[in-house]
Design an enzyme around this catalytic site. Structure first.
Site, PDB file in Angstrom:
ATOM      1  N   GLU A 144     -22.607 -32.074 -12.148  1.00 32.17           N
ATOM      2  CA  GLU A 144     -22.704 -33.769 -12.406  1.00 32.17           C
ATOM      3  C   GLU A 144     -20.857 -34.506 -12.088  1.00 32.17           C
ATOM      4  O   GLU A 144     -20.537 -33.748 -13.744  1.00 32.17           O
ATOM      5  CB  GLU A 144     -23.713 -34.299 -14.103  1.00 32.17           C
ATOM      6  CG  GLU A 144     -23.554 -35.447 -14.209  1.00 32.17           C
ATOM      7  CD  GLU A 144     -23.916 -36.239 -15.563  1.00 32.17           C
ATOM      8  OE1 GLU A 144     -23.742 -35.383 -16.547  1.00 32.17           O
ATOM      9  OE2 GLU A 144     -24.374 -37.106 -15.629  1.00 32.17           O
ATOM     10  N   GLU A 150     -13.643 -40.263 -17.725  1.00 33.94           N
ATOM     11  CA  GLU A 150     -14.285 -38.829 -18.095  1.00 33.94           C
ATOM     12  C   GLU A 150     -13.638 -37.789 -18.363  1.00 33.94           C
ATOM     13  O   GLU A 150     -13.423 -36.462 -18.677  1.00 33.94           O
ATOM     14  CB  GLU A 150     -15.339 -38.992 -18.492  1.00 33.94           C
ATOM     15  CG  GLU A 150     -15.761 -40.664 -18.908  1.00 33.94           C
ATOM     16  CD  GLU A 150     -17.488 -40.676 -19.108  1.00 33.94           C
ATOM     17  OE1 GLU A 150     -17.720 -39.481 -19.111  1.00 33.94           O
ATOM     18  OE2 GLU A 150     -17.877 -41.828 -19.133  1.00 33.94           O
ATOM     19  N   ASP A 177     -26.066 -39.560 -11.197  1.00 30.73           N
ATOM     20  CA  ASP A 177     -25.588 -40.318 -12.653  1.00 30.73           C
ATOM     21  C   ASP A 177     -25.493 -42.018 -11.511  1.00 30.73           C
ATOM     22  O   ASP A 177     -24.328 -41.784 -11.078  1.00 30.73           O
ATOM     23  CB  ASP A 177     -24.715 -40.249 -13.150  1.00 30.73           C
ATOM     24  CG  ASP A 177     -25.307 -41.061 -14.536  1.00 30.73           C
ATOM     25  OD1 ASP A 177     -25.144 -42.021 -14.084  1.00 30.73           O
ATOM     26  OD2 ASP A 177     -25.282 -39.983 -16.098  1.00 30.73           O
ATOM     27  N   HIS A 203     -29.286 -38.623 -12.992  1.00 30.34           N
ATOM     28  CA  HIS A 203     -29.801 -39.188 -14.264  1.00 30.34           C
ATOM     29  C   HIS A 203     -29.414 -41.408 -13.933  1.00 30.34           C
ATOM     30  O   HIS A 203     -28.937 -40.899 -12.537  1.00 30.34           O
ATOM     31  CB  HIS A 203     -27.973 -39.297 -15.627  1.00 30.34           C
ATOM     32  CG  HIS A 203     -28.528 -38.111 -16.171  1.00 30.34           C
ATOM     33  ND1 HIS A 203     -27.367 -37.973 -16.516  1.00 30.34           N
ATOM     34  CD2 HIS A 203     -28.943 -37.552 -17.071  1.00 30.34           C
ATOM     35  CE1 HIS A 203     -27.520 -36.968 -17.716  1.00 30.34           C
ATOM     36  NE2 HIS A 203     -28.962 -36.509 -17.402  1.00 30.34           N
ATOM     37  N   GLU A 238     -30.518 -41.501 -19.126  1.00 27.51           N
ATOM     38  CA  GLU A 238     -29.932 -41.617 -19.789  1.00 27.51           C
ATOM     39  C   GLU A 238     -29.590 -42.507 -20.417  1.00 27.51           C
ATOM     40  O   GLU A 238     -29.117 -43.091 -19.698  1.00 27.51           O
ATOM     41  CB  GLU A 238     -28.574 -40.375 -19.063  1.00 27.51           C
ATOM     42  CG  GLU A 238     -27.324 -40.107 -20.297  1.00 27.51           C
ATOM     43  CD  GLU A 238     -26.427 -39.403 -19.778  1.00 27.51           C
ATOM     44  OE1 GLU A 238     -25.945 -38.675 -20.315  1.00 27.51           O
ATOM     45  OE2 GLU A 238     -26.162 -39.976 -18.734  1.00 27.51           O
TER      46      GLU A 238
HETATM   47 MN    MN Z   1     -25.439 -38.298 -16.495  1.00 27.58          MN
END
Ligand code: MN
Length: 282
Positions: A144, A150, A177, A203, A238
């Protein structure tokens, strides 16, 4: 066939007995097909209890994680491979079908420079080895990409596909995502189309991690992309109504983004189901 699922952190911030029971009950109450289980701390994970609770509720499961600092890629490949192999055994015993997430790095750790060719090579070689173990257990492995705040390692679908090429294992899929895509991509439909049948998991997260359909994600473009590739993988909500301390610094969610867990899932799932139905993928 597409399945709808949701991450356990929508309901609970941990996975001890009470939290697992409450999250599984929440997912079952919402009419979901499966729950995504955080496997951040394998030493505290009760696989047999998890399997029992899932069976009782009639729910399937996937597992996800980010690597801990003491088993981080690309710096500690031996520890990372051992950690991921241990997690795969537990995920398999709990009855999960896939392990995904930031299995290639540690959330919130960036060195202040782009990744090097050597680092990406180490990640690919490590995950190729882990994919072999996953395959013997009948598990799929997902990668992912997440946003620049991040990780520095994988931010876009294109980078994810390059890593998949380098890993070169049939049971490894791309996991997108929409929350991260909203930050990193030029749009939503293009990257999904580029991923094609290598997209195995998505996601469906709103731009503020709140209820899908209430923010800035271009949902019609997301579902146009999914329809175009004939997507039949997992569709997953999510959010982090409950924030786990292991990922709090990475997710940086400091205020409530939805009224409560059940409302987020009920309203978000109704919105996503309708979009999927209109797109002809559910
Ligand atoms: Mn995610």
């Amino acid at each position: 066939m597409t399945r709808f699922g949701a991450h356990a952190f929508i309901w609970q911030a941990s996975w001890d007995r009470d939290a697992a029971q409450a999250a599984i009950e929440g997912a079952a109450r919402a009419g979901l097909d499966f729950i995504e289980i955080p496997l951040l701390r394998p030493e505290r994970f009760d696989a047999d209890l998890t399997r029992q609770l899932l069976d009782d509720a009639g729910l399937a499961a996937t597992c996800s994680l980010g690597l801990p600092a003491d088993a981080a890629l690309p710096d500690r490949p031996d520890q990372a491979v051992a950690f991921l192999e241990r997690v795969l055994e537990l995920a398999h015993r709990a009855g999960a079908t896939a392990l995904s997430g930031v299995i290639y790095g540690t959330l919130g750790v960036t060195p202040g420079r782009p990744p090097t060719v050597d680092e990406l090579g180490t990640i690919a070689a490590s995950l190729r080895s882990v994919a072999g173990t996953a395959r013997t257990l009948g598990l799929k492995l997902g990668v992912e990409p997440v946003n620049r705040y991040e990780t520095h390692l994988l931010n876009t679908a294109e980078q994810g596909l390059e890593l998949l090429d380098a890993i070169d294992a049939p049971n490894v899929f791309l996991h997108l995502d929409t929350y991260h895509m909203n930050i990193e991509e030029k749009g939503f439909e293009g990257p999904i189309r580029a991923a094609g049948d290598r997209l195995g998991y998505i996601h469906l997260s709103e731009s503020d991690r709140g209820t899908p359909g209430t923010g800035n994600v271009h949902w019609d473009d997301v579902f146009a992309g999914l329809a175009n590739i004939g997507y039949d993988g997992d569709l997953v909500m999510e959010s982090f109504v409950a924030v786990n301390p292991d990922i709090a610094r990475a997710t940086c969610l400091w205020r409530p983004v939805a009224p409560d867990s059940d409302t987020l899932v009920r309203e978000g799932l109704a919105f996503l189901r309708e979009k999927a139905r209109l797109a002809g993928i559910a």
